[in-house]
Every structure is written in structure tokens, then in C-alpha cells.
Design an enzyme around this catalytic site. Structure first.
Site, PDB file in Angstrom:
ATOM      1  N   TYR A 166      -8.264   0.193 -11.219  1.00  0.00           N
ATOM      2  CA  TYR A 166      -6.998  -0.407 -11.631  1.00  0.00           C
ATOM      3  C   TYR A 166      -5.992   0.703 -11.910  1.00  0.00           C
ATOM      4  O   TYR A 166      -6.361   1.864 -12.103  1.00  0.00           O
ATOM      5  CB  TYR A 166      -7.183  -1.308 -12.857  1.00  0.00           C
ATOM      6  CG  TYR A 166      -7.648  -0.550 -14.081  1.00  0.00           C
ATOM      7  CD1 TYR A 166      -6.730  -0.061 -15.009  1.00  0.00           C
ATOM      8  CD2 TYR A 166      -9.000  -0.308 -14.302  1.00  0.00           C
ATOM      9  CE1 TYR A 166      -7.158   0.656 -16.117  1.00  0.00           C
ATOM     10  CE2 TYR A 166      -9.433   0.401 -15.407  1.00  0.00           C
ATOM     11  CZ  TYR A 166      -8.510   0.882 -16.308  1.00  0.00           C
ATOM     12  OH  TYR A 166      -8.928   1.600 -17.401  1.00  0.00           O
TER      13      TYR A 166
ATOM     14  N   SER B 228      -9.837   4.448 -13.981  1.00  0.00           N
ATOM     15  CA  SER B 228      -8.592   4.003 -13.364  1.00  0.00           C
ATOM     16  C   SER B 228      -8.003   5.057 -12.437  1.00  0.00           C
ATOM     17  O   SER B 228      -8.587   6.102 -12.202  1.00  0.00           O
ATOM     18  CB  SER B 228      -7.547   3.605 -14.416  1.00  0.00           C
ATOM     19  OG  SER B 228      -7.098   4.753 -15.103  1.00  0.00           O
TER      20      SER B 228
ATOM     21  N   LYS C 215       0.826  -1.213   0.000  1.00  0.00           N
ATOM     22  CA  LYS C 215       0.000   0.000   0.000  1.00  0.00           C
ATOM     23  C   LYS C 215       0.849   1.247   0.000  1.00  0.00           C
ATOM     24  O   LYS C 215       1.989   1.257   0.458  1.00  0.00           O
ATOM     25  CB  LYS C 215      -0.973   0.025   1.172  1.00  0.00           C
ATOM     26  CG  LYS C 215      -0.380   0.357   2.519  1.00  0.00           C
ATOM     27  CD  LYS C 215      -1.486   0.468   3.574  1.00  0.00           C
ATOM     28  CE  LYS C 215      -0.927   0.704   4.952  1.00  0.00           C
ATOM     29  NZ  LYS C 215      -1.991   0.929   5.933  1.00  0.00           N
TER      30      LYS C 215
END
Length: 114
Positions: free
Chosen positions: A58, A25, A9
Site C-alpha cells: 500500500y 508499504s 500506473k
């Protein structure tokens, strides 16, 4: 048994742009992608610290060294430039392997710099 665990992360990066007219995205500076062990087109969860919104999308590569974090398409309605977000990726692994797995956690500095 396979379980889903946090793989990596980016913790508390700043949204630099929100582009409603892009097809979708999140654009992420390629340096940040490398540091967080993300790859292009990988599914990620984005958690907005400012308003509590959570979404999935994404990744697409942004210009290396730019510090860019841009939510595109409909996700642009859930953030504002300047918001702090956490971008999380997950992976599937064997239950026993997951017990000792250590995810990559990156804490960028101001301007989304490493």
C-alpha cells in the site's frame, strides 16, 4: 458483473531507497501520486523490471517534489535502489463501463520527475 481493471500506473520509475526496518508499504512522492491518481493507503502492485519480482503493498505519501520511491519492510528485500519498477493500481467497475474506461498512465522522466 464487476471486473477488476487497471486504474492507473507509474511506468518505469526508479527506486530511490529500500528501508528494511520500516513497517511496510511503498513511499511515493506526492507529486507522482497526484499525477497517477493514487491515494494514500491504496493497494498497489509493484513489478520490478530488473529482476521480475512482483509484490503487493500500500502507498504512503512521500515528500512532494522529492522523486522518492522507497520500498519499505519486507518488500525492501525484493528491490535495490536504482531498479526500475512499474507501480499499478486497480479498480472494480461494471463490465460495460470497463469497456470504455481509460486508465491514467504516467511516464516519469529521469529522477522520477514529471
Amino acid at each position: 458483473m464487476q471486473i477488476q481493471v487497471m486504474k492507473s500506473k507509474l511506468h518505469r520509475v526508479t527506486v530511490t531507497e529500500a528501508d528494511l526496518n520500516y513497517i511496510g508499504s511503498v513511499t511515493i512522492d506526492e507529486d507522482l501520486m497526484d499525477a497517477a491518481n493514487f491515494i494514500e493507503h491504496e493497494k498497489v502492485q509493484i513489478v520490478n523490471i530488473n529482476n521480475g519480482e512482483r509484490l503487493e503493498t500500500y502507498i504512503i505519501k512521500g515528500v512532494r517534489g522529492s522523486g522518492k520511491i522507497c520500498l519499505n519492510g519486507p518488500a525492501a528485500r525484493r528491490v535495490s535502489p536504482g531498479d526500475l519498477v512499474i507501480i499499478i493500481s486497480y479498480g472494480l467497475m461494471d463490465f460495460e463501463e470497463a469497456k470504455s474506461f481509460k486508465p491514467t498512465v504516467i511516464f516519469p522522466k529521469e529522477g522520477n520527475k514529471l
